[in-house]
Design a protein around this motif. Structure first.
Motif, PDB file in Angstrom:
ATOM      1  N   LYS A 201      61.350   6.096  13.773  1.00 35.01           N
ATOM      2  CA  LYS A 201      60.500   4.208  13.527  1.00 35.01           C
ATOM      3  C   LYS A 201      60.131   3.478  12.998  1.00 35.01           C
ATOM      4  CE  LYS A 201      58.415   0.428  16.944  1.00 35.01           C
ATOM      5  NZ  LYS A 201      59.050  -0.045  16.084  1.00 35.01           N
ATOM      6  N   ALA A 202      60.459   2.882  11.895  1.00 41.57           N
ATOM      7  CA  ALA A 202      60.653   2.463  10.781  1.00 41.57           C
ATOM      8  C   ALA A 202      59.195   1.590  10.438  1.00 41.57           C
ATOM      9  CB  ALA A 202      61.560   1.408  10.155  1.00 41.57           C
ATOM     10  N   ILE A 203      57.756   2.136   9.836  1.00 40.69           N
ATOM     11  CA  ILE A 203      57.156   0.802  10.045  1.00 40.69           C
ATOM     12  C   ILE A 203      57.409   0.348   8.848  1.00 40.69           C
ATOM     13  CG2 ILE A 203      54.742   1.049   8.620  1.00 40.69           C
ATOM     14  CD1 ILE A 203      54.908   3.734   8.330  1.00 40.69           C
ATOM     15  N   ASP A 204      57.155  -1.343   9.826  1.00 40.19           N
ATOM     16  CA  ASP A 204      57.375  -2.982   9.436  1.00 40.19           C
ATOM     17  C   ASP A 204      56.182  -4.071   9.181  1.00 40.19           C
ATOM     18  OD1 ASP A 204      57.120  -2.995  11.766  1.00 40.19           O
ATOM     19  OD2 ASP A 204      59.609  -4.050  12.106  1.00 40.19           O
ATOM     20  N   ASN A 205      55.209  -2.956   9.071  1.00 42.11           N
ATOM     21  CA  ASN A 205      53.664  -4.025   9.156  1.00 42.11           C
ATOM     22  C   ASN A 205      53.880  -3.967   7.860  1.00 42.11           C
ATOM     23  OD1 ASN A 205      50.518  -3.658   8.996  1.00 42.11           O
ATOM     24  ND2 ASN A 205      51.107  -4.200  11.667  1.00 42.11           N
ATOM     25  N   ASP A 206      52.816  -5.916   8.182  1.00 42.02           N
ATOM     26  CA  ASP A 206      52.598  -5.823   6.441  1.00 42.02           C
ATOM     27  C   ASP A 206      51.949  -5.192   5.850  1.00 42.02           C
ATOM     28  OD1 ASP A 206      53.676  -8.331   5.876  1.00 42.02           O
ATOM     29  OD2 ASP A 206      52.517  -9.711   7.385  1.00 42.02           O
ATOM     30  N   PHE A 207      51.173  -4.249   6.571  1.00 41.29           N
ATOM     31  CA  PHE A 207      50.124  -3.617   5.425  1.00 41.29           C
ATOM     32  C   PHE A 207      50.322  -2.523   4.651  1.00 41.29           C
ATOM     33  CE2 PHE A 207      47.988  -7.839   6.238  1.00 41.29           C
ATOM     34  CZ  PHE A 207      47.012  -7.614   4.953  1.00 41.29           C
ATOM     35  N   SER A 208      51.736  -2.222   5.448  1.00 42.07           N
ATOM     36  CA  SER A 208      51.981  -0.588   5.295  1.00 42.07           C
ATOM     37  C   SER A 208      51.784   0.115   4.189  1.00 42.07           C
ATOM     38  CB  SER A 208      52.986   0.066   6.174  1.00 42.07           C
ATOM     39  OG  SER A 208      54.200  -0.635   5.186  1.00 42.07           O
ATOM     40  N   GLY A 209      52.226  -1.351   3.170  1.00 38.56           N
ATOM     41  CA  GLY A 209      51.962  -0.227   1.758  1.00 38.56           C
ATOM     42  C   GLY A 209      50.827   0.248   1.174  1.00 38.56           C
ATOM     43  N   ASN A 210      49.968  -0.040   2.043  1.00 35.98           N
ATOM     44  CA  ASN A 210      48.071   1.102   1.522  1.00 35.98           C
ATOM     45  C   ASN A 210      48.361   2.110   1.680  1.00 35.98           C
ATOM     46  OD1 ASN A 210      46.559  -2.521   0.451  1.00 35.98           O
ATOM     47  ND2 ASN A 210      47.587  -2.492   3.131  1.00 35.98           N
ATOM     48  N   MET A 211      49.295   2.195   2.746  1.00 35.10           N
ATOM     49  CA  MET A 211      49.466   3.816   2.407  1.00 35.10           C
ATOM     50  C   MET A 211      50.256   4.592   0.640  1.00 35.10           C
ATOM     51  SD  MET A 211      51.345   4.145   5.856  1.00 35.10           S
ATOM     52  CE  MET A 211      51.169   3.635   7.559  1.00 35.10           C
ATOM     53  N   ILE A 212      50.516   4.037   0.800  1.00 33.49           N
ATOM     54  CA  ILE A 212      50.751   4.119  -0.733  1.00 33.49           C
ATOM     55  C   ILE A 212      49.860   4.402  -1.986  1.00 33.49           C
ATOM     56  CG2 ILE A 212      52.520   4.189  -2.653  1.00 33.49           C
ATOM     57  CD1 ILE A 212      53.834   2.329  -1.337  1.00 33.49           C
ATOM     58  N   ASP A 213      48.850   3.158  -1.586  1.00 34.78           N
ATOM     59  CA  ASP A 213      48.065   3.349  -2.641  1.00 34.78           C
ATOM     60  C   ASP A 213      46.756   4.355  -2.793  1.00 34.78           C
ATOM     61  OD1 ASP A 213      48.677   1.957  -3.813  1.00 34.78           O
ATOM     62  OD2 ASP A 213      47.400  -0.454  -3.465  1.00 34.78           O
ATOM     63  N   VAL A 214      46.600   4.813  -1.143  1.00 31.52           N
ATOM     64  CA  VAL A 214      45.764   5.583  -0.719  1.00 31.52           C
ATOM     65  C   VAL A 214      46.308   7.396  -1.246  1.00 31.52           C
ATOM     66  CG1 VAL A 214      44.451   4.604   0.985  1.00 31.52           C
ATOM     67  CG2 VAL A 214      46.265   5.857   1.336  1.00 31.52           C
ATOM     68  N   CYS A 215      47.383   7.382  -0.884  1.00 35.26           N
ATOM     69  CA  CYS A 215      47.396   9.552  -1.404  1.00 35.26           C
ATOM     70  C   CYS A 215      47.900   9.147  -2.487  1.00 35.26           C
ATOM     71  CB  CYS A 215      49.330   9.064  -0.656  1.00 35.26           C
ATOM     72  SG  CYS A 215      49.941  10.555  -0.497  1.00 35.26           S
ATOM     73  N   PRO A 216      46.888  10.869  -1.723  1.00 36.30           N
ATOM     74  CA  PRO A 216      46.123  11.332  -3.154  1.00 36.30           C
ATOM     75  C   PRO A 216      47.431  11.894  -4.567  1.00 36.30           C
ATOM     76  CG  PRO A 216      45.527  12.511  -1.750  1.00 36.30           C
ATOM     77  CD  PRO A 216      46.245  11.113  -1.131  1.00 36.30           C
ATOM     78  N   VAL A 217      48.721  12.373  -3.837  1.00 36.25           N
ATOM     79  CA  VAL A 217      49.690  12.897  -4.372  1.00 36.25           C
ATOM     80  C   VAL A 217      51.072  11.588  -4.256  1.00 36.25           C
ATOM     81  CG1 VAL A 217      48.070  15.087  -3.552  1.00 36.25           C
ATOM     82  CG2 VAL A 217      50.354  14.121  -1.995  1.00 36.25           C
ATOM     83  N   GLY A 218      52.112  12.483  -3.854  1.00 36.73           N
ATOM     84  CA  GLY A 218      53.188  11.928  -4.283  1.00 36.73           C
ATOM     85  C   GLY A 218      54.504  11.984  -3.193  1.00 36.73           C
ATOM     86  N   ALA A 219      53.410  11.985  -1.962  1.00 33.91           N
ATOM     87  CA  ALA A 219      54.013  12.156  -0.900  1.00 33.91           C
ATOM     88  C   ALA A 219      54.435  10.889  -0.461  1.00 33.91           C
ATOM     89  CB  ALA A 219      52.645  13.227   0.450  1.00 33.91           C
TER      90      ALA A 219
END
Ligand code: SF4
Ligand code: FES
Length: 399
Positions: A201-219
């Motif tokens: 299921k795709a992530i379509d929540n308005d704040f999902s982009g913050n996952m990119i910011d918290v990821c400490p590596v390039g995953a």
């Protein structure tokens, strides 16, 4: 109870003593001191409740438990999960055991993480890359096949490259704490553990982009920015806009006037900043992915890159240029930049055919006499010398 009314504990870390409220972790006490004393943290994120305790990069040695019980702790402890006691003495960079353990932790994290920094979008702002350079061993002892995964687009904006994931759980905490319906998490256990979205299921929540910011590596990477630019070639600028979903305070990553990506603003520990009201400055997907024009933003000025990072390379502020003496020398005259060199130099001699002269062209050639001999610019004596044509020199007259 307000922080200031809490009982204060004295703690000494790497021979520096500070006072913190009871209940503070060793990691946060060390961050209060700052600099090298603060242990690295790959999974702890102060703005995400319950984070920490997964990666073991923040291990420290407690050489004195407290004033009441001065016995040292028998093993190294995770500083992000251990609270200080009054009179505690902690060693971080002053402990050989810690440095050795950190090296082993990096080796362990790199068992499955690929060394693909040259092609990874996180390069230049990757905590594991920094850790590897700071504490890594030259080579690995691991001989088995690394686990690999196919890249997966989770939603229109985020790509998951599970091969790089170190299972720090930060993104799952973002999904839990910032988005309405969690459709993303860690499946399976042990070596089979992987981040995934529930039944794709795709992530379509308005704040999902913050996952990119918290990821400490390039995953987890931003699909709108992947492979567009290296971060150290971009100029981070603080900017804001009126946004009805989030704080609207961001960092624009520009090259000239072009906005390549938008991220939340980060503090010196690589976490999103706290806003003046004390809340974390998470940003919404509209600000992050849809506002890629400079005209969408009020630009405040260059971002101060606090962290010891390659991103700060080449970003100069308050430049003081050396005094240029040319203006004084010219005394108000303008240099003649559009000079017609053909008229001014008298070099062009239409009657001289360069393909017909017997040797290299010289100053004499351009004076209209291709067979002249005397001193000239190439120090070749024309029409003289022992070399027959086609031997040591293309010029038959060169001595
Ligand atoms: S994808 Fe990134 S943030 Fe999520 S668990 Fe893996 S390393 Fe951590
Ligand atoms: S930061 Fe403490 S265990 Fe990961």
């Amino acid at each position: 109870m307000p922080e200031e009314q809490k009982q204060q504990f004295k703690v000494t870390i790497d021979n520096i003593t500070t006072e913190v409220p009871a209940g503070t972790t060793i990691l946060n006490a060390a961050r209060k001191i700052g600099g090298e004393v603060a242990p690295p943290a790959m999974c702890y994120y102060s703005k995400l409740e319950g984070s920490g305790g997964k990666c073991r990069t923040c291990l420290v040695e407690v050489s004195k438990g407290s004033d009441k019980d001065p016995r040292p702790m028998p093993k190294l402890v995770a500083s992000c999960r251990t609270t200080v006691m009054d009179g505690m003495v902690v060693k971080n960079i002053t402990s050989e055991k810690v440095i050795d353990a950190r090296k082993s932790v990096v080796e362990f994290l790199l068992i499955n993480h690929p060394l693909d920094c040259p092609v990874c979008d996180q390069a230049g702002e990757c905590d594991l890359q920094d850790l590897g350079y700071g504490h890594g061993a030259v080579k690995t002892r691991y001989e088995f096949k690394r686990r690999t995964f196919e890249r997966e687009d989770i939603g229109p904006y985020i790509q998951l490259h599970m091969t790089r994931c170190i299972l720090c759980y930060r993104c799952t905490y973002v999904a839990d704490q910032l988005t309405d319906h969690r459709v993303h998490g860690i499946l399976d256990r042990g070596d089979h553990s992987e981040i995934s979205t529930y039944i794709s299921k795709a992530i379509d929540n308005d704040f999902s982009g913050n996952m990119i910011d918290v990821c400490p590596v390039g995953a987890l990477t931003d699909r709108t920015f992947r492979f567009k630019h290296r971060v150290w070639f971009l100029n981070p600028m603080d900017a804001h806009r009126d946004c009805d979903k989030c704080c609207g305070q961001v960092t624009l990553w520009n090259r000239g006037d072009e906005v390549y990506r938008v991220t939340a603003r980060k503090d010196q520990w690589g976490e999103v900043i706290n806003l003046p009201d004390g809340k974390p400055g998470w940003i919404c997907n509209t600000c992050r992915f849809d506002k890629k024009q400079t005209s969408d933003w009020v630009v405040e000025g260059p971002t101060k890159v606090n962290r010891h990072s390659v991103v700060s390379a080449g970003h100069y502020q308050n430049i003081v240029k050396p005094h240029d003496p040319l203006d004084k020398v010219l005394a108000g005259r303008k240099p003649q930049l559009l000079m017609n060199i053909h008229e001014a130099s008298e070099v062009n001699q239409p009657q001289v055919h360069l393909n017909e002269i017997p040797g290299p062209a010289t100053g004499k050639t351009f004076n209209g006499d291709p067979y002249a001999f005397s001193d000239n610019v190439t120090d070749i004596r024309e029409r003289e010398g022992p070399n027959p044509e086609g031997t040591d020199s293309t010029n038959p007259n060169t001595p």
